[in-house]
Scaffold this motif. Structure first.
Motif, PDB file in Angstrom:
ATOM      1  N   PRO A 152       0.813  -1.105  -0.089  1.00  0.00           N
ATOM      2  CA  PRO A 152       0.152   0.107   0.023  1.00  0.00           C
ATOM      3  C   PRO A 152       0.898   1.351  -0.014  1.00  0.00           C
ATOM      4  N   PRO A 153       0.356   2.468  -0.356  1.00  0.00           N
ATOM      5  CA  PRO A 153      -1.096   2.636  -0.630  1.00  0.00           C
ATOM      6  C   PRO A 153      -1.194   2.248  -2.168  1.00  0.00           C
ATOM      7  N   ASP A 154      -0.513   2.128  -2.888  1.00  0.00           N
ATOM      8  CA  ASP A 154      -0.742   1.860  -4.710  1.00  0.00           C
ATOM      9  C   ASP A 154      -0.970   0.543  -5.038  1.00  0.00           C
ATOM     10  N   ARG A 155      -0.827  -0.494  -4.333  1.00  0.00           N
ATOM     11  CA  ARG A 155      -0.757  -1.771  -4.584  1.00  0.00           C
ATOM     12  C   ARG A 155       0.391  -2.084  -5.529  1.00  0.00           C
ATOM     13  N   THR A 156       1.516  -1.438  -5.424  1.00  0.00           N
ATOM     14  CA  THR A 156       2.553  -1.836  -6.254  1.00  0.00           C
ATOM     15  C   THR A 156       3.503  -2.849  -5.529  1.00  0.00           C
ATOM     16  N   GLU A 157       4.609  -3.055  -6.076  1.00  0.00           N
ATOM     17  CA  GLU A 157       5.772  -4.030  -5.538  1.00  0.00           C
ATOM     18  C   GLU A 157       6.180  -3.935  -4.211  1.00  0.00           C
ATOM     19  N   PRO A 158       6.509  -4.742  -3.440  1.00  0.00           N
ATOM     20  CA  PRO A 158       7.280  -4.514  -2.064  1.00  0.00           C
ATOM     21  C   PRO A 158       8.453  -3.592  -2.118  1.00  0.00           C
ATOM     22  N   GLY A 159       8.398  -2.919  -1.225  1.00  0.00           N
ATOM     23  CA  GLY A 159       9.316  -1.823  -1.143  1.00  0.00           C
ATOM     24  C   GLY A 159       8.927  -0.293  -1.886  1.00  0.00           C
ATOM     25  N   SER A 160       7.646  -0.204  -2.317  1.00  0.00           N
ATOM     26  CA  SER A 160       7.394   0.761  -3.005  1.00  0.00           C
ATOM     27  C   SER A 160       6.321   1.462  -2.141  1.00  0.00           C
ATOM     28  N   GLY A 161       6.115   1.041  -0.823  1.00  0.00           N
ATOM     29  CA  GLY A 161       5.112   1.638  -0.104  1.00  0.00           C
ATOM     30  C   GLY A 161       5.379   1.779   1.261  1.00  0.00           C
ATOM     31  N   GLU A 162       4.520   1.218   2.202  1.00  0.00           N
ATOM     32  CA  GLU A 162       4.387   1.551   3.539  1.00  0.00           C
ATOM     33  C   GLU A 162       4.737   0.277   4.545  1.00  0.00           C
ATOM     34  N   ILE A 163       4.733  -0.825   3.909  1.00  0.00           N
ATOM     35  CA  ILE A 163       5.276  -1.983   4.919  1.00  0.00           C
ATOM     36  C   ILE A 163       6.600  -2.273   4.907  1.00  0.00           C
ATOM     37  N   SER A 164       6.919  -2.900   6.088  1.00  0.00           N
ATOM     38  CA  SER A 164       8.229  -3.121   6.343  1.00  0.00           C
ATOM     39  C   SER A 164       8.760  -4.650   6.031  1.00  0.00           C
ATOM     40  N   TRP A 165       8.950  -5.020   4.751  1.00  0.00           N
ATOM     41  CA  TRP A 165       8.968  -6.500   4.292  1.00  0.00           C
ATOM     42  C   TRP A 165       9.915  -7.047   4.871  1.00  0.00           C
ATOM     43  N   GLN A 166      11.043  -6.631   5.281  1.00  0.00           N
ATOM     44  CA  GLN A 166      11.931  -7.452   5.938  1.00  0.00           C
ATOM     45  C   GLN A 166      11.471  -8.148   7.053  1.00  0.00           C
ATOM     46  N   ARG A 167      10.682  -7.115   7.901  1.00  0.00           N
ATOM     47  CA  ARG A 167      10.025  -7.685   9.258  1.00  0.00           C
ATOM     48  C   ARG A 167       9.068  -8.953   8.890  1.00  0.00           C
ATOM     49  N   VAL A 168       8.310  -8.588   7.817  1.00  0.00           N
ATOM     50  CA  VAL A 168       7.333  -9.562   7.585  1.00  0.00           C
ATOM     51  C   VAL A 168       8.023 -10.828   6.957  1.00  0.00           C
ATOM     52  N   PHE A 169       8.769 -10.604   5.962  1.00  0.00           N
ATOM     53  CA  PHE A 169       9.431 -11.841   5.572  1.00  0.00           C
ATOM     54  C   PHE A 169      10.136 -12.660   6.596  1.00  0.00           C
ATOM     55  N   ASN A 192       7.142   0.289 -12.536  1.00  0.00           N
ATOM     56  CA  ASN A 192       7.891   0.390 -13.499  1.00  0.00           C
ATOM     57  C   ASN A 192       8.279  -0.715 -14.513  1.00  0.00           C
ATOM     58  N   GLY A 193       7.457  -1.508 -14.862  1.00  0.00           N
ATOM     59  CA  GLY A 193       7.576  -2.800 -15.584  1.00  0.00           C
ATOM     60  C   GLY A 193       7.868  -4.050 -14.707  1.00  0.00           C
ATOM     61  N   THR A 194       7.228  -4.954 -15.297  1.00  0.00           N
ATOM     62  CA  THR A 194       7.446  -6.281 -14.214  1.00  0.00           C
ATOM     63  C   THR A 194       8.742  -6.574 -13.988  1.00  0.00           C
ATOM     64  N   VAL A 195       9.599  -7.060 -14.939  1.00  0.00           N
ATOM     65  CA  VAL A 195      10.831  -7.451 -14.722  1.00  0.00           C
ATOM     66  C   VAL A 195      11.998  -6.708 -13.979  1.00  0.00           C
ATOM     67  N   ASN A 196      12.060  -5.094 -14.290  1.00  0.00           N
ATOM     68  CA  ASN A 196      12.440  -4.338 -13.632  1.00  0.00           C
ATOM     69  C   ASN A 196      12.368  -4.327 -12.092  1.00  0.00           C
ATOM     70  N   GLY A 197      10.937  -4.440 -11.991  1.00  0.00           N
ATOM     71  CA  GLY A 197      10.289  -4.358 -10.576  1.00  0.00           C
ATOM     72  C   GLY A 197      10.889  -5.509  -9.606  1.00  0.00           C
ATOM     73  N   LEU A 198      11.091  -6.634 -10.200  1.00  0.00           N
ATOM     74  CA  LEU A 198      11.410  -7.807  -9.428  1.00  0.00           C
ATOM     75  C   LEU A 198      12.850  -7.626  -8.624  1.00  0.00           C
ATOM     76  N   SER A 199      13.655  -6.627  -8.824  1.00  0.00           N
ATOM     77  CA  SER A 199      14.652  -6.316  -8.119  1.00  0.00           C
ATOM     78  C   SER A 199      14.312  -6.290  -6.472  1.00  0.00           C
ATOM     79  N   TRP A 200      12.993  -6.145  -6.370  1.00  0.00           N
ATOM     80  CA  TRP A 200      12.864  -6.212  -4.571  1.00  0.00           C
ATOM     81  C   TRP A 200      12.966  -7.433  -4.169  1.00  0.00           C
ATOM     82  N   VAL A 201      13.022  -8.643  -4.804  1.00  0.00           N
ATOM     83  CA  VAL A 201      13.543  -9.885  -4.083  1.00  0.00           C
ATOM     84  C   VAL A 201      14.774 -10.148  -3.599  1.00  0.00           C
TER      85      VAL A 201
END
Length: 275
Positions: free
Chosen positions: A214-231, A251-260
């Motif tokens: 959230p808030p825009d339903r985009t990839e992890p790291g682009s919003g407000e959730i602490s993904w390191q804590r969640v994972f 900004n594109g599916t493949v480019n966005g996968l850098s969050w992994v």
């Protein structure tokens, strides 16, 4: 896609790889490193045709939704909570199970439905539980697990299952055999907050997870959730299931996968972090 920390992600083909037509997304997902896929609506395509797409790309079908009505209709989130629609619900469930069997899908998501303004919550909820009790018996022995998802009221006003506790109560009432929770972390954060606590509480009933930021339903790291804590919480709980990537790439599916790599490469469980 197996992340460096061991968590396993699948691609939601409604949301990812939209740069190409739907049937080309299977190969695109495989090329990006995914081994599993999910999508809500397989029904515009013959099941055998989708099965060939899966086999040709070497992919596993993780989840599909049971059929729902057209966008904008009263049935757009299914008819499970609508009084007097048991026949329609059963027909939709049968069709969903047929597709799940053909595709080898682990899960069939049965949507809670949108409560009509002239139907009380108690009546809609009782209708839903009655329909789900039949569905669990019908699915028994098929190898397909039914899953229920709570959705937030901002994106889906009037959705019957609007909290994790409400969805979990249905699972508990039906015994938890052949049915579980689909916990979408985006919906939890928007509707309820207190994400890690909610996750810990309901993980024993969770069969599948979905993620977006959230808030825009985009990839992890682009919003407000602490993904390191969640994972880290998932690792600490030894969660072994799939995690569906149900987000809108910024900004594109493949480019966005850098969050992994950024959020899963060095994520430690809370227990490890305390050492």
């Amino acid at each position: 896609m197996r992340a460096p920390n061991g968590l396993r992600f699948d691609a939601n083909l409604k949301w990812l790889f939209t740069e190409v037509p739907f049937e080309e997304r299977f190969d695109a997902a495989a090329a990006a490193g995914f081994t599993g896929v999910e999508y809500a609506d397989p029904y515009p395509y013959p099941a055998a045709r989708l099965r060939r797409r899966l086999d040709d790309a070497g992919l596993h079908q993780v989840l599909i939704n049971a059929p729902t009505g057209e966008p904008g209709s009263a049935e757009r989130a299914g008819v499970a909570c609508l009084p007097g629609r048991a026949g329609g619900f059963r027909g939709d469930l049968e069709r969903g199970l047929d597709y799940a069997a053909e595709l080898g899908s682990d899960f069939l998501h049965v949507l809670g439905g949108i409560r009509p303004p002239d139907v009380s919550h108690d009546r809609a909820f009782a209708t839903f539980v009655t329909n789900l009790a039949w569905a669990v018996e019908r699915a028994r022995g098929t190898g397909v697990c039914l899953v229920l998802e709570a959705q937030n009221g901002r994106d889906v006003p009037g959705f019957l299952l609007d909290t994790q506790a409400r969805a979990a109560a249905v699972v508990e009432a039906l015994g938890g055999d052949g049915i579980g929770l689909l916990l979408d972390l985006y919906h939890v954060q928007v509707q309820e907050g207190d994400l890690v606590t909610t996750l810990r509480e309901h993980l024993p009933r969770v069969r599948h997870l979905q993620i977006a930021d959230p808030p825009d339903r985009t990839e992890p790291g682009s919003g407000e959730i602490s993904w390191q804590r969640v994972f880290g919480t998932l690792l600490d709980a030894s969660y072994l299931g799939w995690i569906g990537c149900e987000y809108r790439p910024a900004n594109g599916t493949v480019n966005g996968l850098s969050w992994v790599g950024r959020h899963c490469g060095a994520a430690a469980s809370p227990a490890e972090a305390r050492r």
